[in-house]
Write an enzyme that holds these catalytic residues in place. Structure first.
Site, PDB file in Angstrom:
ATOM      1  N   LEU A 124       0.848  -1.195   0.000  1.00  0.00           N
ATOM      2  CA  LEU A 124       0.000   0.000   0.000  1.00  0.00           C
ATOM      3  C   LEU A 124       0.888   1.252   0.000  1.00  0.00           C
ATOM      4  O   LEU A 124       0.781   2.112  -0.863  1.00  0.00           O
ATOM      5  CB  LEU A 124      -0.903  -0.027   1.251  1.00  0.00           C
ATOM      6  CG  LEU A 124      -1.798   1.181   1.522  1.00  0.00           C
ATOM      7  CD1 LEU A 124      -2.885   1.303   0.463  1.00  0.00           C
ATOM      8  CD2 LEU A 124      -2.459   1.070   2.910  1.00  0.00           C
ATOM      9  N   ALA A 129       3.088   8.458  -0.150  1.00  0.00           N
ATOM     10  CA  ALA A 129       1.766   8.110   0.399  1.00  0.00           C
ATOM     11  C   ALA A 129       1.936   7.108   1.531  1.00  0.00           C
ATOM     12  O   ALA A 129       2.056   5.905   1.301  1.00  0.00           O
ATOM     13  CB  ALA A 129       0.864   7.530  -0.693  1.00  0.00           C
ATOM     14  N   GLY A 130       2.017   7.636   2.761  1.00  0.00           N
ATOM     15  CA  GLY A 130       2.169   6.777   3.946  1.00  0.00           C
ATOM     16  C   GLY A 130       0.869   6.802   4.729  1.00  0.00           C
ATOM     17  O   GLY A 130      -0.059   6.046   4.426  1.00  0.00           O
ATOM     18  N   THR A 157       6.919  -5.078   3.879  1.00  0.00           N
ATOM     19  CA  THR A 157       7.325  -6.211   4.722  1.00  0.00           C
ATOM     20  C   THR A 157       7.245  -7.513   3.932  1.00  0.00           C
ATOM     21  O   THR A 157       6.248  -7.769   3.252  1.00  0.00           O
ATOM     22  CB  THR A 157       6.424  -6.300   5.970  1.00  0.00           C
ATOM     23  OG1 THR A 157       6.568  -5.082   6.698  1.00  0.00           O
ATOM     24  CG2 THR A 157       6.820  -7.473   6.867  1.00  0.00           C
ATOM     25  N   GLN A 341      15.211   0.260  32.405  1.00  0.00           N
ATOM     26  CA  GLN A 341      15.511   0.955  33.669  1.00  0.00           C
ATOM     27  C   GLN A 341      15.747  -0.044  34.811  1.00  0.00           C
ATOM     28  O   GLN A 341      16.658   0.120  35.601  1.00  0.00           O
ATOM     29  CB  GLN A 341      14.344   1.899  33.998  1.00  0.00           C
ATOM     30  CG  GLN A 341      14.687   2.991  34.969  1.00  0.00           C
ATOM     31  CD  GLN A 341      15.696   3.992  34.390  1.00  0.00           C
ATOM     32  OE1 GLN A 341      15.875   4.078  33.192  1.00  0.00           O
ATOM     33  NE2 GLN A 341      16.367   4.703  35.269  1.00  0.00           N
ATOM     34  N   HIS A 343      16.855  -2.993  34.532  1.00  0.00           N
ATOM     35  CA  HIS A 343      18.145  -3.647  34.285  1.00  0.00           C
ATOM     36  C   HIS A 343      19.335  -2.710  34.547  1.00  0.00           C
ATOM     37  O   HIS A 343      20.483  -3.163  34.555  1.00  0.00           O
ATOM     38  CB  HIS A 343      18.226  -4.142  32.842  1.00  0.00           C
ATOM     39  CG  HIS A 343      17.517  -5.445  32.584  1.00  0.00           C
ATOM     40  ND1 HIS A 343      16.147  -5.556  32.593  1.00  0.00           N
ATOM     41  CD2 HIS A 343      17.999  -6.690  32.304  1.00  0.00           C
ATOM     42  CE1 HIS A 343      15.810  -6.816  32.329  1.00  0.00           C
ATOM     43  NE2 HIS A 343      16.906  -7.523  32.160  1.00  0.00           N
ATOM     44  N   GLY A 345      22.435  -0.368  33.967  1.00  0.00           N
ATOM     45  CA  GLY A 345      23.427  -0.345  32.874  1.00  0.00           C
ATOM     46  C   GLY A 345      23.330  -1.576  31.985  1.00  0.00           C
ATOM     47  O   GLY A 345      23.527  -1.497  30.763  1.00  0.00           O
ATOM     48  N   GLU A 368       1.308  -0.389  10.153  1.00  0.00           N
ATOM     49  CA  GLU A 368      -0.138  -0.646  10.139  1.00  0.00           C
ATOM     50  C   GLU A 368      -0.919   0.531  10.741  1.00  0.00           C
ATOM     51  O   GLU A 368      -1.957   0.371  11.362  1.00  0.00           O
ATOM     52  CB  GLU A 368      -0.468  -2.000  10.777  1.00  0.00           C
ATOM     53  CG  GLU A 368       0.245  -3.125  10.015  1.00  0.00           C
ATOM     54  CD  GLU A 368      -0.355  -4.503  10.142  1.00  0.00           C
ATOM     55  OE1 GLU A 368      -1.498  -4.631  10.589  1.00  0.00           O
ATOM     56  OE2 GLU A 368       0.344  -5.465   9.766  1.00  0.00           O
ATOM     57  N   THR A 370       0.238   4.680  12.200  1.00  0.00           N
ATOM     58  CA  THR A 370       0.914   5.262  13.370  1.00  0.00           C
ATOM     59  C   THR A 370      -0.105   5.501  14.491  1.00  0.00           C
ATOM     60  O   THR A 370      -1.324   5.487  14.255  1.00  0.00           O
ATOM     61  CB  THR A 370       1.520   6.639  13.009  1.00  0.00           C
ATOM     62  OG1 THR A 370       0.445   7.491  12.564  1.00  0.00           O
ATOM     63  CG2 THR A 370       2.574   6.537  11.915  1.00  0.00           C
TER      64      THR A 370
HETATM   65  N1  COS Z   1     -13.351  -0.261   6.539  1.00  0.00           N
HETATM   66  C1  COS Z   1     -14.035  -0.114   5.363  1.00  0.00           C
HETATM   67  N2  COS Z   1     -14.099   1.059   4.706  1.00  0.00           N
HETATM   68  C2  COS Z   1     -13.469   2.117   5.250  1.00  0.00           C
HETATM   69  C3  COS Z   1     -12.748   2.029   6.453  1.00  0.00           C
HETATM   70  C4  COS Z   1     -12.718   0.782   7.107  1.00  0.00           C
HETATM   71  N3  COS Z   1     -12.058   0.621   8.260  1.00  0.00           N
HETATM   72  N4  COS Z   1     -12.232   3.226   6.731  1.00  0.00           N
HETATM   73  C5  COS Z   1     -12.600   4.057   5.756  1.00  0.00           C
HETATM   74  N5  COS Z   1     -13.360   3.380   4.845  1.00  0.00           N
HETATM   75  C6  COS Z   1     -14.012   3.908   3.646  1.00  0.00           C
HETATM   76  C7  COS Z   1     -14.843   5.142   4.000  1.00  0.00           C
HETATM   77  O1  COS Z   1     -16.152   4.771   4.406  1.00  0.00           O
HETATM   78  C8  COS Z   1     -14.853   5.906   2.708  1.00  0.00           C
HETATM   79  O2  COS Z   1     -15.806   5.351   1.831  1.00  0.00           O
HETATM   80  P1  COS Z   1     -17.003   6.265   1.227  1.00  0.00           P
HETATM   81  O3  COS Z   1     -16.289   7.298   0.409  1.00  0.00           O
HETATM   82  O4  COS Z   1     -17.804   5.308   0.417  1.00  0.00           O
HETATM   83  O5  COS Z   1     -17.704   6.828   2.392  1.00  0.00           O
HETATM   84  C9  COS Z   1     -13.482   5.604   2.125  1.00  0.00           C
HETATM   85  O6  COS Z   1     -13.042   4.385   2.727  1.00  0.00           O
HETATM   86  C10 COS Z   1     -12.481   6.710   2.405  1.00  0.00           C
HETATM   87  O7  COS Z   1     -12.424   6.859   3.796  1.00  0.00           O
HETATM   88  P2  COS Z   1     -11.835   8.191   4.492  1.00  0.00           P
HETATM   89  O8  COS Z   1     -12.455   9.401   3.831  1.00  0.00           O
HETATM   90  O9  COS Z   1     -11.955   8.062   5.949  1.00  0.00           O
HETATM   91  O10 COS Z   1     -10.299   8.110   4.025  1.00  0.00           O
HETATM   92  P3  COS Z   1      -9.077   9.062   4.337  1.00  0.00           P
HETATM   93  O11 COS Z   1      -8.340   9.313   3.092  1.00  0.00           O
HETATM   94  O12 COS Z   1      -9.528  10.261   5.123  1.00  0.00           O
HETATM   95  O13 COS Z   1      -8.092   8.131   5.230  1.00  0.00           O
HETATM   96  C11 COS Z   1      -7.111   7.079   7.148  1.00  0.00           C
HETATM   97  C12 COS Z   1      -8.369   7.634   6.414  1.00  0.00           C
HETATM   98  C13 COS Z   1      -6.130   8.147   7.554  1.00  0.00           C
HETATM   99  C14 COS Z   1      -7.699   6.412   8.375  1.00  0.00           C
HETATM  100  C15 COS Z   1      -6.400   6.027   6.249  1.00  0.00           C
HETATM  101  O14 COS Z   1      -5.794   6.622   5.129  1.00  0.00           O
HETATM  102  C16 COS Z   1      -5.350   5.236   6.992  1.00  0.00           C
HETATM  103  O15 COS Z   1      -5.673   4.301   7.724  1.00  0.00           O
HETATM  104  N6  COS Z   1      -4.067   5.602   6.811  1.00  0.00           N
HETATM  105  C17 COS Z   1      -2.964   4.844   7.348  1.00  0.00           C
HETATM  106  C18 COS Z   1      -2.573   3.777   6.402  1.00  0.00           C
HETATM  107  C19 COS Z   1      -1.752   2.730   7.083  1.00  0.00           C
HETATM  108  O16 COS Z   1      -2.124   2.167   8.088  1.00  0.00           O
HETATM  109  N7  COS Z   1      -0.616   2.473   6.503  1.00  0.00           N
HETATM  110  C20 COS Z   1       0.256   1.473   6.982  1.00  0.00           C
HETATM  111  C21 COS Z   1       0.722   0.725   5.818  1.00  0.00           C
HETATM  112  S1  COS Z   1       0.422  -0.943   5.899  1.00  0.00           S
HETATM  113  S2  COS Z   1       1.889  -1.634   6.985  1.00  0.00           S
END
Ligand code: COS
Length: 386
Positions: A124, A129-130, A157, A341, A343, A345, A368, A370
């Protein structure tokens, strides 16, 4: 979906014994060589660890979320590199296919993933894009019966070990609705890997970048067969992954506390065991109390997760999974800090395990999602539903 209680008890005993007798004694080797030995990976296959979360009809063991959390808690009690070998097959790599894939996709891919014959990664994150996953740029352009994928993925990963990726790419316009999820075999022309990342801790885990240059992926590999659903698939997968991660954090907190208590009983200063001093006991007690709170939360949320329809979205449960990840991964950070702490040193010296666990757990607050992303999920839910 759940394994019957008696079979689950047998599985738990086997996993506990495996951790105690095979994995803990190999921790130093993994740290030294930055590699999980191949014979241990084979034993993991024999135990069925790669298929814990995959239903029995696709060759897995079919654990419920609560059962999977119990296993993750046990695997968390040793170097996190071991769990990482099986982690993407159990969780973020396979679950998109299981939740949203077509029957043909499930039948093709899940048995290979469940047996460990195929390692599957989740792709992803990108260089730009993080946390803002919906802004990803990797493109998938329709070309007859195929899609041509171009872009790059970051910190993936298990990418160096992967035979396939569950990979999110943009088939449509901007935002979450333009994203689709694909199953991308690793050997396709145009797909290449970056150098393995050099990380702060978790030696033995493997991550690297993945580059795609017009990689031709059959349209049959579009998860669910319909474009535009990939972001939701990714979010559902992460809800589940965040709970698994919370259980892992509690397992590691337990191990660090066990190491700390053992040291406090054996180390003597001012003529007595350091564990007899109330100031040391206070640190141990705070860790125990926070660990109990975290593990109780994980079990409660895992039960709630199991109550909802498989693969369905439940905003309340997503919010609770974020609460669990937020609390437990921060908690294990504090437990590790107190462990060092206690432990003194020695806690800063590599031959004591807490030194490396302190570094290892730092990642749990980052990947997954932050801690701040979890706060966003919880905060937004409260503003919407509260
Ligand atoms: N399950 C199903 N659908 C979901 C959902 C969930 N948990 N969370 C959001 N959605 C849906 C929303 O309902 C929305 O759909 P609709 O447009 O039909 O309403 C759509 O997805 C977009 O959701 P939202 O507007 O909330 O998205 P954002 O861009 O604002 O992002 C966060 C939300 C920040 C929560 C998300 O981008 C995120 O989790 N980012 C972190 C990513 C991550 O964990 N990366 C780690 C990499 S993997 S190791």
């Amino acid at each position: 979906m759940a394994l019957d209680a008696q079979s689950f008890e047998i599985l738990m005993h086997s996993v506990q014994r495996f951790v105690r007798e095979r994995l803990v004694p190999a921790e130093d080797l993994v740290e030294e060589r930055d590699e999980v030995p191949a014979d241990i990976v084979e034993d993991m296959k024999d135990l069925g660890l790669f298929g814990l979360s995959i239903p029995e009809n696709y060759g897995g063991i079919g654990l419920s979320m609560a059962q999977e959390c119990a296993v993750a808690h046990t695997l968390g009690q040793t170097a996190l590199a071991f769990r990482s070998v099986v982690g993407t097959n159990i969780g973020i790599g396979s679950q998109g296919i299981l939740m949203d894939g077509t029957e043909a996709q499930k039948e093709t891919w899940l048995p290979l993933i469940a047996s460990g014959e195929l390692i599957v990664s989740f792709a992803l994150t990108e260089p730009d894009a993080g946390s803002d996953a919906a802004s990803l740029k990797t493109r998938a352009v329709s070309a007859g019966d195929d899609y041509l994928l171009s872009g790059s993925k970051r910190y993936i990963t298990n990418a160096p070990r992967a035979g396939a990726f569950t990979l999110m790419a943009r088939t449509g316009g901007e935002g979450a609705g333009g994203i689709s999820a694909f199953i991308v075999p690793a050997g396709l022309p145009g797909l290449s890997l970056g150098q393995p990342d050099k990380k702060m801790g978790q030696r033995g885990t493997k991550t690297c970048d993945v580059y795609l240059d017009e990689v031709r992926v059959p349209a049959a590999n579009l998860i669910g067969g319909k474009p535009g659903l990939g972001f939701k698939t990714a979010m559902k997968v992460l809800d589940r992954g965040r709970l698994h991660m919370s259980a892992l954090a509690c397992g590691m907190a337990q191990r660090i506390l066990d190491e700390s208590v053992a040291y406090a009983k054996q180390r003597r200063q001012f003529g007595q065991r350091i564990g007899d001093f109330q100031l040391v006991q206070a640190m141990l007690a705070d860790s125990q109390a926070e660990l109990l709170a975290g593990w109780s939360m994980v079990r409660a949320v895992a039960d709630a997760y199991d109550q909802k329809a498989p693969g369905a979205r439940d905003g309340e449960v997503s919010m609770q999974a974020s609460c669990a990840k937020l609390f437990t991964t921060e908690m294990v950070g504090r437990v590790a800090d107190r462990g060092v702490q206690v432990h003194g040193g020695a806690g800063y010296i590599n031959e004591y395990k807490v030194e490396r666990f302190y570094r290892d757990v730092r990642l749990l607050r980052l990947y997954e999602g932050t801690t701040q992303v979890q706060q966003m999920v919880v905060g937004r839910h409260l503003m919407r539903e509260g």
